[in-house]
Design an enzyme around this catalytic site. Structure first.
Site: not given
Length: 385
Positions: A88, A91, A296, A339, A342
């Site tokens: 991820s 992203k 984030e 971030k 996996s």
């Protein structure tokens, strides 16, 4: 497992590590190496991780530390150019491509999904905006596609049949289908599709020559094998919108470059710089974190418990109340961006604090617990303060 490079090769490779002032840098590197070893070696042993690449970034310098092997059985020593599955963390690349498309005038994050995929018109998900999709606030799409969804026709049918429990923007629910659809729409807005736009436009613009979606035959030997729960060699299985949501592979060297661009984007092309800076804006506050485009974020310094909470299973699997930040919130003071990523056989984590010019990259060929990644990175960054 012994770290690679050795102290001798580290001294010989100061130039390629980006270090300056050899005498001072050697002592500094030794201190950083101690903190890295203390942070990751217990996890490597406890989780039976075959190999790990760690990069520490501080004040414009790179420090590479490589551990173990690139496969659970046999294999080669991990190097700066070993390719790891990012999961991820992909992203953040998808989000950057979307931000770049907006800077170039090819889309607006406020546009509805149906504008770029007309077959979604008349369906609830077609009313979600690109921003909703990119921030996981598009009406409660689930973490994963249901089994049996495959191919463009199947993906389209799934989105057409999706019936949201809440309206767009009503809450945050972390979702591969959400960011996957966002990436698909970005690819449509740019013309050639997501994979072509990523590999021909964004990655070259960032100078990332060892970051790929599909590993070419010429680099197959650099592609690590992941480790299944039972200890077998594995690699990621294809899935719906995998390239957009979790399909990138990269090396420690390239991820260092990518994080350096986040810490100081001044050297980037002006349009790309604006795109990177756009991914640092906060759009929603949800629980302990602020959700941006891909990244984030948290005020820094951040307590370990807060960082663990933001990267917990609850945040990944359960719907969260979310408060829209309108206008989007620029970082206020020191801010940590992070971030996780996996796949079935790999586990990655990136965290950085632009205001302090520090960052850390952790790439492993085993899916080790997020909490252990966060603890390791938090300890390494704390030692740099």
């Amino acid at each position: 497992m012994n770290a690679i490079p050795s102290p001798r090769s580290m001294a010989a490779g100061l130039l390629c590590l980006g270090l300056s002032a050899p005498a001072a840098a050697a002592a500094d590197t030794a201190s950083i190496e101690r903190s890295v070893r203390a942070a990751v070696e217990p996890a490597i042993a406890a989780e039976a991780i075959p190999g790990m690449a760690v990069v520490v970034l501080e004040n414009g310098r790179r420090h590479h530390f490589n551990f173990g092997m690139d496969a659970p059985v046999g294999g080669k020593p991990v190097s700066d150019d070993t390719l790891f599955e990012l999961g991820s963390l992909s992203k953040t690349f998808t989000a950057t491509l979307g931000a770049y498309a907006e800077v170039e005038g090819r889309l607006s994050l406020g546009d509805r999904a149906e504008r770029y995929w007309p077959a979604l018109a008349g369906h609830p998900i077609g009313e979600a905006t690109l921003l909703d999709l990119a921030t996981y606030t598009a009406a409660g799409l689930p973490l994963q596609f249901p089994g049996g969804v495959s191919g463009e026709a199947g993906i389209l049918r799934y989105f057409q049949e999706f019936r949201p429990a809440v309206g767009p923007g009503a809450g945050r629910r972390y979702s591969n289908p959400s960011i996957g659809l966002f990436g698909t729409l970005v690819g449509r807005a740019l013309g050639p599709g997501f994979t072509a736009a990523m590999t021909r436009t964004l990655l070259p613009a960032l100078g990332l020559s060892h970051t790929v979606i599909a590993v070419p035959e010429a680099r197959e030997a650099q592609y690590a094998f992941g480790t299944s729960r039972s200890g077998e060699a594995v690699r990621v299985n294809p899935g719906p919108l995998d390239a957009e949501a979790y399909g990138m592979k990269s090396s420690a060297a390239d991820m260092a470059r990518f994080v350096e661009a986040q810490i100081d984007p001044a050297a980037l092309d002006p349009g790309l710089r604006k795109a990177v800076e756009a991914t640092h804006l906060g759009h929603y506050r949800a629980g302990p974190l602020v959700q941006g485009l891909g990244w984030e974020q948290y005020s820094y310094p951040v307590a370990l418990d807060t960082l663990l909470g933001g990267n917990s299973a609850d945040m990944a699997t359960r719907p969260q109340d979310a408060v829209r930040l309108d206008p989007p919130q620029a970082p206020r003071g020191a801010t940590l961006f992070n971030k996780t990523g996996s796949t079935g056989g790999f586990g990655a984590y990136v965290a950085f604090v632009p205001d302090r010019r520090i960052g850390v990259v952790l790439l492993a060929n085993r899916n080790w617990p997020n909490a252990e990644r966060v603890r390791a990175a938090h300890a390494i960054l704390s030692a740099l303060r």
